[in-house]
Design an enzyme around this catalytic site. Sequence first.
Site, PDB file in Angstrom:
ATOM      1  N   HIS A 317      29.893  -9.247  70.897  1.00  0.00           N
ATOM      2  CA  HIS A 317      28.702 -10.086  71.010  1.00  0.00           C
ATOM      3  C   HIS A 317      28.931 -11.189  72.035  1.00  0.00           C
ATOM      4  CE1 HIS A 317      31.257 -12.312  68.183  1.00  0.00           C
ATOM      5  NE2 HIS A 317      30.566 -13.407  68.479  1.00  0.00           N
ATOM      6  N   TYR A 318      27.841 -11.634  72.633  1.00  0.00           N
ATOM      7  CA  TYR A 318      27.829 -12.757  73.568  1.00  0.00           C
ATOM      8  C   TYR A 318      26.884 -13.825  73.017  1.00  0.00           C
ATOM      9  CZ  TYR A 318      29.884  -9.585  77.093  1.00  0.00           C
ATOM     10  OH  TYR A 318      30.688  -8.706  77.778  1.00  0.00           O
TER      11      TYR A 318
END
Length: 468
Positions: A317-318
């Site tokens: 995830h970012y």
Amino acid sequence: MISDFAKEKVFWTRKMNLKLVKFIESRPNIWNPKHPKYTSVAVRDQTYAEFASEYGNEFTWQAVKDRWTNIRSTFANYLRKINHSRQKGDAEPYKVNWHLWEACSFLLKINRKSNNLDNHEEQNVNETDETTDRKEEISDEEFSDDNSNSLNSSCVNVAKNLASVFRGVQNDAFGLNNTKTGHVGQVVAKKLSQMNSYDAAQLNPERGTNRRIPEQINNIRQEFDENKFNFTKISSKEILFSLCEDDDQDTHLLVINVSPISRYHSLLCPSVNKKLPQVVTHESLQLAVNVVLIAQDRNVRIGFNSLCAMASVNHLHYHLFVEKFTLPIESMEWKHFEGPVYCLNENYPVPAFCFEVDQKSSHKMCKEIFKLLQYFLHNSIAHNILITTRCFAKNDGSAQVLIFPRKGTIGVKQLTAFNVAVCELSGWFPVYDEQAFSTLTAEDLEPELKKWKLENFDKLCDEIKGLY
């Protein structure tokens, strides 16, 4: 102002684009000036609504009209390039690699013998080109394979939809203001009067109390564990939207952060169904970079925390942020290091490397960036990443990818007054404890940042030079 298309909850895939073109071809009242109903706006809008009805009530005729206008404009631009190539007498005529070119060839029926667009149609296209707001709609032609030579078309298509809808989120298109998680994001923020270079401290006690329990992290290459929390287990209410690739084998999510640092703080979860660990992949890096490039919004940043660098969930995830202020690191000086790499001025407490990326070089530069990230991974060097457009004191549409190699930490992330991750390394300090916030000074922050500097950084620099 955001376009209606950007607010849609149904997104354009390559198959949908092709389906729309075939549909329009079968409805000559849209494109053929000789059709008796061509001048009827009501009939035209009804035709768009007919296509929109296949995708539910939330997909409007206006979205279909906007998309067709975009496709037709792209076709006209390519046609002009072909004509220009012929007029110059090029040995090899201009070759179009656009995936909709052949499907749109029926538009040639309305052209004159010179293969130029009919005056009426060309005028419509030109008017559309002049009135399209670049920030609200990026044409396929600008990010086509022909223009960039090697941009990953799948990443670009997904990035376009992400950028469009994320702008919709900023305008509260999903009604976030009325949700519990939306209120959590509206935290009390103020500047610390004592601070000079670090003026982005922020009190955010809710992040410390409302967040999920962090995962035990022992290795930068720790395997994904589906028995632990991951983004396939979140409530559907936390999903802003999902995007599926054409083959339905790859799904990307934009997710509400239940413990946001600030308003609009969201999570981009690429290929969520593949259950990848928190390790940057080339595809996800290109996706994140393209989102920033296509958004054309200097307030948008994307961050990444590797395992052992304060990542609390081992599922790829970012972080997406929208902040109007300039982060301290974005105003620092950079000097050329080696090849495409720049390094941070030594006056900053922690070192960092920087790559500059524009639309044409995106695919090539992401390969260069990924080379460095692979080196860090193989040598178990924890790292944080910031993707921004505010470095180098210019505003030319390019993006900068900042990478911080740092000392790693193992175990469960402790919820102290603040934890040094990508935000803190950039000079932005969300503070979770009100008492600590009231007494915090600039003198407290610089030593905290220096604490995470690699001891053998000079040796690391020599080895990185060998990569380029």
